[in-house]
Design a protein around this motif. Structure first.
Motif, PDB file in Angstrom:
ATOM      1  N   TRP A  27       0.831  -1.197   0.000  1.00 20.51           N
ATOM      2  CA  TRP A  27       0.000   0.000   0.000  1.00 20.51           C
ATOM      3  C   TRP A  27       0.870   1.253   0.000  1.00 20.51           C
ATOM      4  N   GLN A  28       1.889   1.268   0.865  1.00 21.04           N
ATOM      5  CA  GLN A  28       2.716   2.465   0.987  1.00 21.04           C
ATOM      6  C   GLN A  28       3.473   2.764  -0.293  1.00 21.04           C
ATOM      7  N   ALA A  29       3.819   1.745  -1.061  1.00 24.91           N
ATOM      8  CA  ALA A  29       4.528   1.959  -2.323  1.00 24.91           C
ATOM      9  C   ALA A  29       3.563   2.209  -3.480  1.00 24.91           C
ATOM     10  N   ALA A  30       2.525   1.404  -3.592  1.00 23.67           N
ATOM     11  CA  ALA A  30       1.637   1.465  -4.763  1.00 23.67           C
ATOM     12  C   ALA A  30       0.642   2.618  -4.711  1.00 23.67           C
ATOM     13  N   LEU A  40      -1.161   6.669   4.475  1.00 23.86           N
ATOM     14  CA  LEU A  40      -0.160   5.632   4.210  1.00 23.86           C
ATOM     15  C   LEU A  40       0.887   5.545   5.303  1.00 23.86           C
ATOM     16  N   ASP A  41       1.317   6.695   5.804  1.00 20.63           N
ATOM     17  CA  ASP A  41       2.369   6.723   6.810  1.00 20.63           C
ATOM     18  C   ASP A  41       1.909   6.190   8.159  1.00 20.63           C
ATOM     19  N   HIS A  42       0.603   6.096   8.357  1.00 19.87           N
ATOM     20  CA  HIS A  42       0.078   5.615   9.634  1.00 19.87           C
ATOM     21  C   HIS A  42      -0.564   4.239   9.555  1.00 19.87           C
ATOM     22  N   LEU A  43      -0.409   3.552   8.433  1.00 16.61           N
ATOM     23  CA  LEU A  43      -0.892   2.179   8.352  1.00 16.61           C
ATOM     24  C   LEU A  43      -0.068   1.315   9.297  1.00 16.61           C
ATOM     25  N   TRP A 134     -11.590  -4.876  -8.831  1.00 21.15           N
ATOM     26  CA  TRP A 134     -11.577  -3.420  -8.738  1.00 21.15           C
ATOM     27  C   TRP A 134     -10.155  -2.992  -8.427  1.00 21.15           C
ATOM     28  N   VAL A 135      -9.671  -1.977  -9.146  1.00 21.70           N
ATOM     29  CA  VAL A 135      -8.312  -1.480  -8.980  1.00 21.70           C
ATOM     30  C   VAL A 135      -8.377   0.045  -8.903  1.00 21.70           C
ATOM     31  N   ALA A 136      -7.488   0.621  -8.105  1.00 24.13           N
ATOM     32  CA  ALA A 136      -7.432   2.088  -8.041  1.00 24.13           C
ATOM     33  C   ALA A 136      -7.247   2.623  -9.454  1.00 24.13           C
ATOM     34  N   GLU A 161     -13.697   3.393  -0.123  1.00 22.21           N
ATOM     35  CA  GLU A 161     -13.055   3.878   1.092  1.00 22.21           C
ATOM     36  C   GLU A 161     -12.402   2.693   1.781  1.00 22.21           C
ATOM     37  N   VAL A 162     -11.091   2.788   1.949  1.00 19.13           N
ATOM     38  CA  VAL A 162     -10.315   1.746   2.606  1.00 19.13           C
ATOM     39  C   VAL A 162      -9.283   2.436   3.487  1.00 19.13           C
ATOM     40  N   ALA A 163      -9.154   1.971   4.705  1.00 14.11           N
ATOM     41  CA  ALA A 163      -8.131   2.470   5.629  1.00 14.11           C
ATOM     42  C   ALA A 163      -8.185   3.992   5.794  1.00 14.11           C
TER      43      ALA A 163
END
Length: 183
Positions: A27-30, A40-43, A134-136, A161-163
């Motif tokens: 997630w943080q990269a893609a 992303l930084d707080h996952l 489903w893809v971003a 909506e995710v995370a």
């Protein structure tokens, strides 16, 4: 037996920590530039780990497959996929790829492709003629990966909506009726 991967197998509860870690890194990269950096930084791996433990220990839905790919038969997960019956099926699209994440250091090493081939095989064997995912919509790398493996955008979109992040998704579809494993 040891050897060169990727090796695909059913995920086990013992894989939950490795799956959670690779999912957060993926997630943080893609999703950088698609999802706000603060999200992303707080996952954290803890929430994802518990979700995977629940998925891998619960009875779940019939026909759901949870898979991992590793470098060795008994190696740690480098990528994960989950697939099964479509959440909102149609006549033509009765199966769905729910998730496919690869650890960024493993990108381009065949883990995603190996998982996707197994997904196609399992869904076809389960009698599904067509599948969706489903893809971003802004994730060009993932869209290109799926297109390389026979998926195509069909023009359907949705807001997801995710995370704690909301973003647009594009639907991709694939015919499974004539799928055959590569020779």
């Amino acid at each position: 037996m040891r050897g060169e991967g990727p090796f695909v197998r059913e995920a086990e509860v013992g894989d939950a920590a490795a799956i959670a870690a690779l999912q957060v890194r993926s997630w943080q990269a893609a999703y950088r530039g698609i999802v706000p950096d603060a999200v992303l930084d707080h996952l954290t791996e803890d929430a994802w780990r518990q979700r995977w433990i629940d998925q891998l220990t619960g009875a779940g839905r019939d026909g759901v497959h949870r898979l991992v790919s590793s470098d060795a038969v008994d190696g740690p997960a480098r990528a994960v996929a989950a697939c099964g019956p479509a959440l909102v099926p149609s006549v033509a699209l009765t199966a769905q790829l729910y998730v496919l994440y690869a650890d960024p250091p493993s990108w381009g090493r065949g883990h995603g492709g190996a998982l996707l081939r197994r997904v196609h095989e399992l869904l076809a064997a389960d009698g599904h003629a067509g599948a969706l995912l489903w893809v971003a919509a802004a994730n060009d790398r993932s869209i290109g990966f799926y297109e390389h493996h026979g998926w195509a955008r069909d023009g359907e979109t949705q807001r997801e909506e995710v995370a704690g992040a909301t973003f647009d998704e594009a639907r991709m579809v694939r015919d499974l009726a004539d799928w055959r494993p590569p020779s």
